[in-house]
Design a protein around this motif. Sequence first.
Motif, PDB file in Angstrom:
ATOM      1  N   SER A  21      -3.859  -0.745  -6.720  1.00  0.00           N
ATOM      2  CA  SER A  21      -3.257  -0.629  -5.386  1.00  0.00           C
ATOM      3  C   SER A  21      -3.424   0.754  -4.777  1.00  0.00           C
ATOM      4  CB  SER A  21      -1.764  -0.951  -5.444  1.00  0.00           C
ATOM      5  OG  SER A  21      -1.025   0.175  -5.887  1.00  0.00           O
ATOM      6  N   ARG A  22      -3.902   1.708  -5.563  1.00  0.00           N
ATOM      7  CA  ARG A  22      -4.020   3.070  -5.041  1.00  0.00           C
ATOM      8  C   ARG A  22      -5.446   3.623  -5.109  1.00  0.00           C
ATOM      9  NH1 ARG A  22      -1.075   3.821  -9.964  1.00  0.00           N
ATOM     10  NH2 ARG A  22      -2.268   5.043 -11.447  1.00  0.00           N
ATOM     11  N   ASP A  23      -6.391   2.736  -5.314  1.00  0.00           N
ATOM     12  CA  ASP A  23      -7.784   3.148  -5.398  1.00  0.00           C
ATOM     13  C   ASP A  23      -8.539   2.541  -4.212  1.00  0.00           C
ATOM     14  OD1 ASP A  23     -10.661   2.865  -6.116  1.00  0.00           O
ATOM     15  OD2 ASP A  23     -10.009   3.808  -7.999  1.00  0.00           O
ATOM     16  N   ALA A  24      -8.957   3.398  -3.297  1.00  0.00           N
ATOM     17  CA  ALA A  24      -9.629   2.930  -2.076  1.00  0.00           C
ATOM     18  C   ALA A  24     -10.869   2.105  -2.391  1.00  0.00           C
ATOM     19  CB  ALA A  24      -9.992   4.121  -1.193  1.00  0.00           C
ATOM     20  N   GLN A  25     -11.615   2.497  -3.417  1.00  0.00           N
ATOM     21  CA  GLN A  25     -12.836   1.768  -3.763  1.00  0.00           C
ATOM     22  C   GLN A  25     -12.507   0.355  -4.239  1.00  0.00           C
ATOM     23  OE1 GLN A  25     -15.436   3.827  -6.469  1.00  0.00           O
ATOM     24  NE2 GLN A  25     -16.795   2.065  -6.683  1.00  0.00           N
ATOM     25  N   TRP A  50      -5.388   7.299   4.582  1.00  0.00           N
ATOM     26  CA  TRP A  50      -6.509   6.483   4.089  1.00  0.00           C
ATOM     27  C   TRP A  50      -6.037   5.094   3.695  1.00  0.00           C
ATOM     28  CZ3 TRP A  50      -6.453   4.094  -0.552  1.00  0.00           C
ATOM     29  CH2 TRP A  50      -5.611   4.600  -1.551  1.00  0.00           C
ATOM     30  N   TYR A  51      -4.816   5.014   3.102  1.00  0.00           N
ATOM     31  CA  TYR A  51      -4.277   3.742   2.655  1.00  0.00           C
ATOM     32  C   TYR A  51      -3.942   2.854   3.856  1.00  0.00           C
ATOM     33  CZ  TYR A  51      -1.456   0.379   0.054  1.00  0.00           C
ATOM     34  OH  TYR A  51      -0.972  -0.775  -0.497  1.00  0.00           O
ATOM     35  N   LYS A  52      -3.322   3.439   4.859  1.00  0.00           N
ATOM     36  CA  LYS A  52      -2.915   2.674   6.041  1.00  0.00           C
ATOM     37  C   LYS A  52      -4.110   2.160   6.848  1.00  0.00           C
ATOM     38  CE  LYS A  52       1.634   4.635   6.359  1.00  0.00           C
ATOM     39  NZ  LYS A  52       2.625   3.647   6.655  1.00  0.00           N
ATOM     40  N   LYS A  53      -5.289   2.755   6.652  1.00  0.00           N
ATOM     41  CA  LYS A  53      -6.502   2.223   7.287  1.00  0.00           C
ATOM     42  C   LYS A  53      -6.954   0.938   6.598  1.00  0.00           C
ATOM     43  CE  LYS A  53      -8.422   6.513   9.069  1.00  0.00           C
ATOM     44  NZ  LYS A  53      -9.468   7.530   8.905  1.00  0.00           N
ATOM     45  N   ILE A  54      -6.718   0.849   5.292  1.00  0.00           N
ATOM     46  CA  ILE A  54      -7.127  -0.329   4.523  1.00  0.00           C
ATOM     47  C   ILE A  54      -6.039  -1.402   4.559  1.00  0.00           C
ATOM     48  CG2 ILE A  54      -7.769  -1.172   2.222  1.00  0.00           C
ATOM     49  CD1 ILE A  54      -8.814   1.702   1.663  1.00  0.00           C
ATOM     50  N   ILE A  55      -4.803  -0.996   4.302  1.00  0.00           N
ATOM     51  CA  ILE A  55      -3.656  -1.908   4.302  1.00  0.00           C
ATOM     52  C   ILE A  55      -2.793  -1.526   5.507  1.00  0.00           C
ATOM     53  CG2 ILE A  55      -1.699  -2.810   2.986  1.00  0.00           C
ATOM     54  CD1 ILE A  55      -4.509  -3.296   1.689  1.00  0.00           C
ATOM     55  N   VAL A  56      -3.000  -2.216   6.601  1.00  0.00           N
ATOM     56  CA  VAL A  56      -2.342  -1.859   7.857  1.00  0.00           C
ATOM     57  C   VAL A  56      -0.853  -2.194   7.819  1.00  0.00           C
ATOM     58  CG1 VAL A  56      -4.474  -2.103   9.179  1.00  0.00           C
ATOM     59  CG2 VAL A  56      -2.908  -4.046   8.992  1.00  0.00           C
ATOM     60  N   GLU A  57      -0.137  -1.614   8.751  1.00  0.00           N
ATOM     61  CA  GLU A  57       1.310  -1.829   8.886  1.00  0.00           C
ATOM     62  C   GLU A  57       1.654  -3.320   8.836  1.00  0.00           C
ATOM     63  OE1 GLU A  57       5.124  -0.301   9.291  1.00  0.00           O
ATOM     64  OE2 GLU A  57       3.315   0.918   9.407  1.00  0.00           O
ATOM     65  N   GLY A  58       2.629  -3.672   8.027  1.00  0.00           N
ATOM     66  CA  GLY A  58       3.071  -5.058   7.899  1.00  0.00           C
ATOM     67  C   GLY A  58       2.322  -5.863   6.853  1.00  0.00           C
TER      68      GLY A  58
END
Length: 191
Positions: A21-25, A50-58
């Motif tokens: 859950s914490r690895d962008a790759q 960087w996380y919010k770009k992959i897993i957006v709000e909500g």
Amino acid sequence: MPNPHITKIADRLYLGDGKSSRDAQILSENKITAVVSLSGGRWIHWSQPWYKKIIVEGNHLFIKCEDSMTQDLLPELAAICAFIKRHLASGSVLVHCDQGISRSVTAMIAYLMQTYQYDVATALALVGGKRKVKPNDNFKEQLEVWKAVGGNVWTAPGVPKKEYAAFLTKRTKRLKEAGLTGNESVGVTSL
């Protein structure tokens, strides 16, 4: 041999550990667009840009919970299942806990039971055939209750079905033996 950080359980549905859950790759390679986190606390990376770009709000559901013999996940399972179902309609979902063997497995099995009408043994065998899993005995008992109540622990808001009430009685005894009250902070939040 240790588990991989992430394992595909079904089409667009993944089970993983904390690193998954914490690895962008890992998130990008598996096209993860939504995450269910079952953990004792929030992790700093969930608030990073960087996380919010992959897993957006909500698209991130956080369930504060421990891998313990007194943790009650039953009231949270309906929200977890609804979240997974809603987000699978438009992307891939990761369900994870710290090690990816107990809490997240319990949530995954509950989802599979509700979606495909599996019993506990069938769902556990399906997941266990893809990844080493070991939900604790408390969570296995809760999955049996989940099956018995048909995925809904309440007869009315705040009124447990008899199977859930029986589980709560056993849980109260375990809490007392552990010197706990059951009022410890646990809940569902969306990030």
